[in-house]
Write an enzyme that holds these catalytic residues in place. Structure first.
Site, PDB file in Angstrom:
ATOM      1  N   LYS A 460       0.845  -1.197   0.000  1.00  0.00           N
ATOM      2  CA  LYS A 460       0.000   0.000   0.000  1.00  0.00           C
ATOM      3  C   LYS A 460       0.879   1.246   0.000  1.00  0.00           C
ATOM      4  O   LYS A 460       2.045   1.185   0.387  1.00  0.00           O
ATOM      5  CB  LYS A 460      -0.902  -0.040   1.237  1.00  0.00           C
ATOM      6  N   ARG A 558     -10.926   0.478  13.996  1.00  0.00           N
ATOM      7  CA  ARG A 558     -10.772   1.241  12.750  1.00  0.00           C
ATOM      8  C   ARG A 558     -11.888   0.778  11.814  1.00  0.00           C
ATOM      9  O   ARG A 558     -12.850   1.487  11.596  1.00  0.00           O
ATOM     10  CB  ARG A 558      -9.380   0.995  12.161  1.00  0.00           C
ATOM     11  N   HIS A 587      -6.453  -6.938  12.702  1.00  0.00           N
ATOM     12  CA  HIS A 587      -5.163  -6.260  12.803  1.00  0.00           C
ATOM     13  C   HIS A 587      -4.786  -6.082  14.268  1.00  0.00           C
ATOM     14  O   HIS A 587      -5.601  -5.633  15.075  1.00  0.00           O
ATOM     15  CB  HIS A 587      -5.270  -4.893  12.100  1.00  0.00           C
ATOM     16  N   ARG A 644       0.907 -10.987   7.362  1.00  0.00           N
ATOM     17  CA  ARG A 644       0.974  -9.798   6.486  1.00  0.00           C
ATOM     18  C   ARG A 644       2.236  -9.016   6.797  1.00  0.00           C
ATOM     19  O   ARG A 644       2.390  -8.467   7.887  1.00  0.00           O
ATOM     20  CB  ARG A 644      -0.266  -8.920   6.706  1.00  0.00           C
ATOM     21  N   TYR A 684      15.741  31.600   4.547  1.00  0.00           N
ATOM     22  CA  TYR A 684      14.573  32.369   4.982  1.00  0.00           C
ATOM     23  C   TYR A 684      14.695  32.792   6.432  1.00  0.00           C
ATOM     24  O   TYR A 684      15.163  32.022   7.272  1.00  0.00           O
ATOM     25  CB  TYR A 684      13.297  31.528   4.806  1.00  0.00           C
ATOM     26  N   CYS A 732      13.894  25.020   2.581  1.00  0.00           N
ATOM     27  CA  CYS A 732      13.016  25.708   1.632  1.00  0.00           C
ATOM     28  C   CYS A 732      12.088  24.692   0.965  1.00  0.00           C
ATOM     29  O   CYS A 732      12.194  23.496   1.209  1.00  0.00           O
ATOM     30  CB  CYS A 732      13.816  26.399   0.533  1.00  0.00           C
ATOM     31  N   ASP A 734      12.028  23.699  -2.243  1.00  0.00           N
ATOM     32  CA  ASP A 734      12.678  22.815  -3.206  1.00  0.00           C
ATOM     33  C   ASP A 734      14.173  22.629  -2.962  1.00  0.00           C
ATOM     34  O   ASP A 734      14.859  22.015  -3.770  1.00  0.00           O
ATOM     35  CB  ASP A 734      12.500  23.372  -4.620  1.00  0.00           C
TER      36      ASP A 734
HETATM   37  C1  LIG Z   1      -0.275  -1.805   6.925  1.00  0.00           C
HETATM   38  C2  LIG Z   1      -0.930  -3.005   7.426  1.00  0.00           C
HETATM   39  C3  LIG Z   1      -0.146  -4.134   7.816  1.00  0.00           C
HETATM   40  C4  LIG Z   1       1.356  -4.135   7.838  1.00  0.00           C
HETATM   41  O1  LIG Z   1       1.828  -3.662   9.070  1.00  0.00           O
HETATM   42  P1  LIG Z   1       3.384  -3.545   9.352  1.00  0.00           P
HETATM   43  O2  LIG Z   1       3.463  -3.048  10.748  1.00  0.00           O
HETATM   44  O3  LIG Z   1       3.916  -2.548   8.379  1.00  0.00           O
HETATM   45  O4  LIG Z   1       3.940  -4.890   9.160  1.00  0.00           O
HETATM   46  C5  LIG Z   1      -0.829  -5.280   8.168  1.00  0.00           C
HETATM   47  N1  LIG Z   1      -2.187  -5.322   8.149  1.00  0.00           N
HETATM   48  C6  LIG Z   1      -2.939  -4.259   7.815  1.00  0.00           C
HETATM   49  C7  LIG Z   1      -4.420  -4.389   7.841  1.00  0.00           C
HETATM   50  C8  LIG Z   1      -2.335  -3.072   7.447  1.00  0.00           C
HETATM   51  O5  LIG Z   1      -3.082  -2.034   7.113  1.00  0.00           O
END
Ligand SMILES: *Cc1c(COP(=O)(O)O)cnc(C)c1O
Length: 792
Positions: A460, A558, A587, A644, A684, A732, A734
């Site tokens: 992602k 969430r 998660h 994951r 600046y 700055c 850029d």
């Molecule tokens: C981003 C995400 C992960 C990965 O988490 P890490 O801490 O980067 O390993 C796993 N599951 C879900 C649902 C996520 O959104």
């Protein structure tokens, strides 16, 4: 090599069955093109921690492979009549025995190179300096492992005068086996450092292990700068008069700037002297990139720049890589003349033509007078030039647009100009992404998974800022089970580029359901509303049993179904034949926080209960997963069927972990240098007050590129020539200014590292300075910064 399969069985103590045939090469990767490129390959099937390549035997047979080295019996039904098998207990050990035998037949001189750094550079450099017309062999890339060494020894044809191999080790006992295979007549020791130190008690133990390579060598070369290795080699091999390269003249700093490279040059000098070869000329600068580079090209093309050496073996490997990157794109090969192959031109270019045809090249651009002479051998679209400059002036744009382009040129042909011409231009700030480091991290996490556990790679937000397509392509090639993106658009982009593996969309929004179905993207479903809307979209598309991923809320709050909704969810899924729950997941929002472990354990138990209830109600199997990177390391009991992997892939653990390799380096170049008096002020608001006469350098990176404004006024130092240079004054939009007063010899155009894996210049440190997490910094590098991918 050239052995009958039955002979191979006898050499490596295996059991032979089936039809006998001639074997000329070895393939261990079922995805490799080499079966098409090489002649008469033997496929080696192995059982690894996470895969079993015996599954590919039938597929390899259909690609014409007839010889197999296997670790277990193969069902009679899966083989055709003409196949032969050698069955052994351990395929790597069998290859090692075969390689040791092949080496023993070799009559030329064998050189072994070992050390922590510089092995590949020195090998390439020696190859460059060898006497004209000598037939030699060098192991491809860094084939230096327990598997890489036997594979590279087996590529020896047998009539070379000289063969050079690298030997790399990561734990005690490994050099013993490599020495038995390589049996070098001459050994070169390069530098010694802490690479692969985890498995050794101390540096001395690692040096002892490395010295085993020279057990029966008559010529030994080392550099006394590298202690304790230098001292240990000098004492241990005193009777063989090892040569200290430090005694050779140093190349002037004006020719080779970097001190480690100058020491490597002395090692090359010492070697040429010991072999009675002419003294090296050092005509070719050693700064040539040793790794293949993948980047965006003009007109939506992808460039693979692999111009550091050119011989048949490296061409085969590069074509293989082109094949894996190109996916659905048309393929263009830009190739120069090949020198020093030891073959006649007739034979050489007919082999090249065969490889080009079998690699599916659509367009060949040939550069050099010799290749041009053999133009008729190539059946694809083609164009030939005598020199690189002529190609730069007249290149055919049709051969470029939208294609995957492999540039493979011998060094003399100076492909740099061509690479420059074909690269998509942007300002000089680039994010370099090390794909090998990413593969290393992937394997580190895979080694923590129990057998059969699947893996989702989280790509992602443009792979946490590392870039979209190239990272996804690598993960697909590495056999990851799923990719996960945040939004449908990200998934569509990957499909357009030819990524065909399953992709989960985490924030699947009802507006994009149709697009998702059209692109075979699988949504995360987190509410009855999203389930109903998606089922309608599936009906509308005329599909059924479309895979979805059910999200459970186990405490993060969430997205997701809560425990009280499970019974109703089971009933709804049973009544919704449009979809099929491919997986059910949750998660763990505190897996990286030891102080919350009691909460996390309760969360895992809740997930187990909720997902089991759902799974029991479904008439088909469903994959269960809840672990992210930190949980893979900290909660083995949370692995379920799949994990994951996110942050870990990019090189960061739940706490600092030396076993991981950060993948990204943000680099730029100095555009102007100024010498300013004390009392003046920079930037600046005149925020950068100078208390001493100061030399400043301006670099073209600012907050619009993702360089946080809070890093200004001395809070962050970039690296110039490896030395810290603090940012002076405010950042700055850029650009920003840095203080280089204390760093001698800096010039405009010099490279600057904003962050990198170097300790102190790393993202974990930057995150502490900014009071944030490395995730945020990685994903903040702006889209206008060009991404470049490095690969062995
Ligand atoms: C981003 C995400 C992960 C990965 O988490 P890490 O801490 O980067 O390993 C796993 N599951 C879900 C649902 C996520 O959104």
């Amino acid at each position: 090599m050239n052995y009958r399969l039955s002979r191979i069985a006898a050499i490596c103590g295996g059991k032979f069955s089936g039809c006998d045939s001639e074997v000329r090469s070895v393939v261990t990767d079922s995805r490799s093109l080499s079966c098409e490129l090489g002649c008469r390959p033997m496929f080696v099937a192995m059982r690894g921690a996470n895969h079993d390549s015996h599954d590919f035997i039938a597929g390899m047979q259909s690609r014409g492979v007839r010889a197999f080295l296997v670790e277990r019996g193969v069902e009679a039904s899966s083989c055709t009549g003409e196949c032969g098998f050698v069955q052994v207990d351990n395929a790597i050990e069998a290859l090692q025995r075969l390689a040791a035998y092949h080496r023993a037949q070799f009559r030329g001189t064998v050189v072994g190179i070992t050390g922590s750094n510089g092995k590949t550079v020195i090998k390439e450099w020696i190859a460059e300096e060898l006497p004209e017309g000598m037939k030699y062999y060098r192991s491809p890339k860094s084939y230096n492992s327990q598997l890489g060494v036997p594979l590279s020894v087996l590529m020896l044809e047998g009539d070379e005068e000289l063969a050079i191999f690298e030997a790399g080790i990561s734990k005690p006992g490994e050099m013993e086996r490599l020495e038995r295979i390589i049996r070098p007549d001459a050994v070169i020791f390069t530098s010694i450092g802490d690479a692969h130190q985890e498995n050794f008690i101390n540096l001395e133990q690692k040096c002892d292990e490395k010295m085993i390579l020279a057990r029966s060598a008559s010529k030994i070369i080392y550099h006394s700068y590298y202690e304790p290795l230098g001292r240990m080699v000098a004492a241990h091999f005193a009777d063989r008069r090892p040569v200290d390269a430090a005694a050779y003249p140093e190349v002037p700093e004006s020719v080779i700037g970097n001190a480690a490279s100058r020491r490597n040059a002395q090692i090359v000098e010492a070697f040429c002297d010991a072999m009675h070869y002419p003294a090296p000329s050092f005509a070719a600068a050693p700064s040539v990139a040793m790794r293949l580079e993948v980047k965006e090209g003009i007109n939506d093309s992808i460039l693979i720049n692999d111009a550091y050496n050119l011989d048949l073996n490296s061409l085969a490997l590069a074509l293989d890589y082109l094949h894996s990157v190109a996916l659905s794109r048309r393929r263009t090969l830009v190739l120069s003349d090949i020198s020093q192959s030891g073959l006649t031109d007739d034979e050489l270019y007919s082999r090249v033509a065969g490889m080009v045809a079998r690699a599916g090249i659509d367009f060949l651009i040939g550069i050099g007078p010799r290749l041009k002479r053999y133009a008729a051998l190539f059946a694809c679209d083609k164009e030939f030039f005598t020199a690189t400059d002529e190609c730069v002036a007249r290149i055919n744009r049709d051969a470029v647009a939208g294609r995957a382009i492999l540039l493979k040129g011998a060094r003399d042909f100076r492909f740099e100009k061509l690479v420059h011409l074909l690269s998509r231009k942007s300002h000089t700030t680039v994010l370099e992404v090390d794909l090998d480091a990413m593969i290393h991290n992937l394997n580190y996490f895979r080694s923590k998974l129990s057998f059969g556990t699947r893996l989702v790679a989280m790509v992602k937000a443009g792979s946490y800022g590392a870039g979209d397509f190239e990272v996804a392509q690598m993960l697909q090639h590495q056999g990851v089970d799923y990719l996960a993106v945040a939004f449908a658009d990200e998934g569509v982009l990957l499909r357009e580029r030819g990524i065909s593996m399953p992709i989960v969309v985490l924030n699947a929004d009802a507006d994009s359901f149709d697009v998702m179905i059209a692109n075979r993207l699988e949504p995360e479903i987190y509410s009855f509303h999203s389930l109903g809307a998606f089922a309608d979209a599936v009906t509308h598309a005329g599909e059924s049993r479309y895979p979805i991923h059910v999200k459970l809320d186990t405490g993060m709050h969430r997205l997701g179904f809560v425990e009280q909704e499970i019974a109703q969810l089971c009933a709804t899924l049973a009544a919704t034949p449009q979809v099929k729950a491919a997986s059910v997941f949750s998660h763990l929002n505190c897996a990286d926080m030891p102080e919350e472990d009691a909460y996390t354990r309760a969360q895992i138990a809740l997930y187990d209960r909720m997902s089991a209830q759902l799974a029991a109600s479904l008439p088909y199997p469903v994959i269960r997963h809840t672990a992210n990177s930190a949980a893979i390391e900290r909660f083995p009991e949370a692995q379920f069927d799949m994990c994951r992997l996110g942050l870990g892939l990019y090189g960061f653990g739940f706490r600092h972990n030396d076993a991981l390799r950060p993948v990204s380096t943000l680099k730029t170049r100095i555009v102007q240098i100024k010498r300013l008096p004390a009392g003046d002020a920079v930037g600046y608001g005149r925020a950068g007050k100078l208390t001493r006469p100061t030399t400043t350098a301006t670099i073209p990176i600012g907050y619009a590129d993702g360089l946080d404004r809070h890093l200004g006024c001395g809070r962050w130092s970039v690296l110039v020539a490896g030395q810290p240079a603090p940012i002076i004054g405010r950042v700055c939009m850029d650009s920003c200014m840095i203080d280089i007063t204390d760093i001698p010899g800096v010039k405009e155009g010099d490279e600057v590292s904003v962050f990198s894996p170097v300790p102190g210049n790393d993202l974990e440190t930057m995150a502490r300075v900014l009071d944030t997490i490395s995730y945020e910094i990685m994903t903040s590098v702006s889209g206008r910064v060009k991404r470049i991918y490095l690969k062995e």
